[in-house]
Motif scaffolding. Structure first.
Motif, short mmCIF file in Angstrom:
data_model
loop_
_atom_site.label_atom_id
_atom_site.label_comp_id
_atom_site.label_asym_id
_atom_site.label_seq_id
_atom_site.Cartn_x
_atom_site.Cartn_y
_atom_site.Cartn_z
N LYS A 153 0.84 -1.20 0.00
CA LYS A 153 0.00 0.00 0.00
C LYS A 153 0.87 1.25 0.00
O LYS A 153 2.08 1.20 0.20
N THR A 154 0.22 2.39 -0.22
CA THR A 154 0.91 3.68 -0.18
C THR A 154 0.79 4.28 1.22
O THR A 154 -0.32 4.43 1.74
N ALA A 155 1.92 4.63 1.79
CA ALA A 155 1.95 5.31 3.08
C ALA A 155 1.97 6.81 2.85
O ALA A 155 2.72 7.28 1.99
N THR A 156 1.17 7.55 3.59
CA THR A 156 1.15 9.01 3.48
C THR A 156 1.35 9.61 4.85
O THR A 156 0.58 9.36 5.78
N LEU A 157 2.40 10.41 4.98
CA LEU A 157 2.72 11.07 6.24
C LEU A 157 2.55 12.58 6.05
O LEU A 157 2.83 13.11 4.98
N THR A 158 2.14 13.24 7.13
CA THR A 158 1.80 14.67 7.05
C THR A 158 2.74 15.50 7.91
O THR A 158 3.12 15.10 9.01
N CYS A 159 3.07 16.67 7.39
CA CYS A 159 3.89 17.63 8.11
C CYS A 159 3.22 18.99 7.97
O CYS A 159 2.99 19.46 6.85
N ASN A 160 2.87 19.60 9.09
CA ASN A 160 2.23 20.93 9.08
C ASN A 160 3.13 21.94 9.77
O ASN A 160 3.79 21.62 10.76
N TYR A 161 3.13 23.14 9.27
CA TYR A 161 3.95 24.18 9.89
C TYR A 161 3.08 25.42 10.14
O TYR A 161 2.11 25.68 9.43
N THR A 162 3.44 26.15 11.19
CA THR A 162 2.67 27.33 11.57
C THR A 162 3.61 28.48 11.91
O THR A 162 4.78 28.26 12.27
N ASN A 163 3.09 29.67 11.78
CA ASN A 163 3.77 30.91 12.20
C ASN A 163 4.96 31.29 11.35
O ASN A 163 5.76 32.13 11.74
N TYR A 164 5.15 30.65 10.21
CA TYR A 164 6.18 31.09 9.28
C TYR A 164 5.96 30.44 7.93
O TYR A 164 5.07 29.60 7.79
N SER A 165 6.75 30.85 6.98
CA SER A 165 6.64 30.32 5.62
C SER A 165 8.01 29.86 5.16
O SER A 165 8.78 30.64 4.59
N PRO A 166 8.33 28.60 5.37
CA PRO A 166 9.67 28.12 4.99
C PRO A 166 9.84 28.07 3.48
O PRO A 166 8.89 27.80 2.75
N ALA A 167 11.05 28.33 3.06
CA ALA A 167 11.35 28.25 1.64
C ALA A 167 11.62 26.82 1.21
O ALA A 167 11.53 26.49 0.02
N TYR A 168 11.97 25.98 2.18
CA TYR A 168 12.31 24.59 1.88
C TYR A 168 11.75 23.67 2.96
O TYR A 168 11.62 24.06 4.12
N LEU A 169 11.44 22.47 2.55
CA LEU A 169 11.08 21.43 3.51
C LEU A 169 11.93 20.21 3.17
O LEU A 169 12.11 19.87 1.99
N GLN A 170 12.42 19.56 4.21
CA GLN A 170 13.24 18.37 4.01
C GLN A 170 12.60 17.20 4.74
O GLN A 170 11.94 17.38 5.76
N TRP A 171 12.82 16.02 4.22
CA TRP A 171 12.34 14.79 4.86
C TRP A 171 13.52 13.86 5.13
O TRP A 171 14.41 13.71 4.28
N TYR A 172 13.48 13.26 6.33
CA TYR A 172 14.54 12.37 6.77
C TYR A 172 13.93 11.06 7.26
O TYR A 172 12.80 11.04 7.74
N ARG A 173 14.75 10.02 7.20
CA ARG A 173 14.38 8.73 7.77
C ARG A 173 15.30 8.45 8.94
O ARG A 173 16.51 8.66 8.85
N GLN A 174 14.71 7.95 10.05
CA GLN A 174 15.52 7.59 11.20
C GLN A 174 15.18 6.18 11.64
O GLN A 174 14.02 5.88 11.97
N ASP A 175 16.19 5.34 11.69
CA ASP A 175 16.04 3.98 12.21
C ASP A 175 16.41 3.99 13.70
O ASP A 175 17.18 4.86 14.14
N PRO A 176 15.89 3.04 14.48
CA PRO A 176 16.15 3.05 15.93
C PRO A 176 17.64 3.05 16.24
O PRO A 176 18.42 2.28 15.67
#
Lengths: 115, 110
Positions: free
Chosen positions: B17-40
């Protein structure tokens, strides 16, 4: 290629003892360097960052300090550890650019337990 | 103050299946968004970056969108595999500082 070394991997220290965590970067020059802390099940908290030798910016007032004695060396220290200092400490570097779009490259972290 | 939020609840999905993750930001307008993966027990690893003027970015099975009207970024993993199980973090960058969300733990069930 660039690599980042962080040590030790794990550390158990008594309350009130000093701390020194070291991070070095290879394969790049004049990196921006960062220390983050991650509490169990929590996000990454930015502690310090440095854009050059001797330049340290602190994000969270606490009993920790950072130093950058060489271009690619970043040290996190404490004179007296508190129980609340326990956590996963991560060092990271990014290319020195002004466009703010360089990715962060992380070390494998130090798991600190203060007892 | 600048705030970036992710769903702290774990997301369990079936393999394929397709996994969909959400990221919301408030109080500013970033020029860039980055996504990272972290294993235990490991440091985060950079996956993708998207600029505010890019609606969508793809890399193999990964897709990121950036909606400046909704102040939201979505991270999709298509044809998910058990090896995709990890915590995924979003982050914004500006003036040398990188601010991270709390991360969403994804578990792909075989």
């Amino acid at each position: 290629s660039q690599t980042i070394h962080q040590w030790p991997a794990t550390l158990v220290q008594p309350v009130g003892s000093p701390l020194s965590l070291e991070c070095t970067v290879e394969g790049t020059s004049n990196p921006n360097l960062y220390w983050y802390r991650q509490a169990a099940g929590r996000g990454l908290q930015l502690l310090f960052y440095s854009v050059g030798i001797g330049q340290i910016s602190s994000e969270v007032p606490q009993n920790l300090s950072a130093s950058r004695p060489q271009d690619r060396q970043f040290i996190l220290s404490s004179k007296k550890l508190l129980l609340s200092d326990s956590g996963f400490y991560l060092c990271a570097w990014a290319s020195d650019t002004s466009s703010y779009n360089s990715p962060l490259h992380f070390g494998n972290g130090t798991r600190l337990t203060v007892t | 103050s600048q705030k970036i939020e992710q769903n702290s609840e774990a997301l369990n999905i079936q393999e394929g299946k397709t996994a969909t993750l959400t990221c919301n930001y408030t109080n500013y307008s970033p020029a860039y968004l980055q996504w990272y993966r972290q294993d235990p027990g490991r440091g985060p690893v950079f996956l993708l970056l998207i600029r505010e003027n890019e609606k969508e970015k793809r890399k193999e099975r990964l897709k990121v969108t950036f909606d400046t009207t909704l102040k939201q970024s979505l991270f999709h993993i298509t044809a998910s595999q058990p090896a995709d199980s990890a915590t995924y973090l979003c982050a914004t960058s500006g003036t040398y500082k990188y601010i991270f969300g709390t991360g969403t733990r994804l578990k792909v069930l075989a």
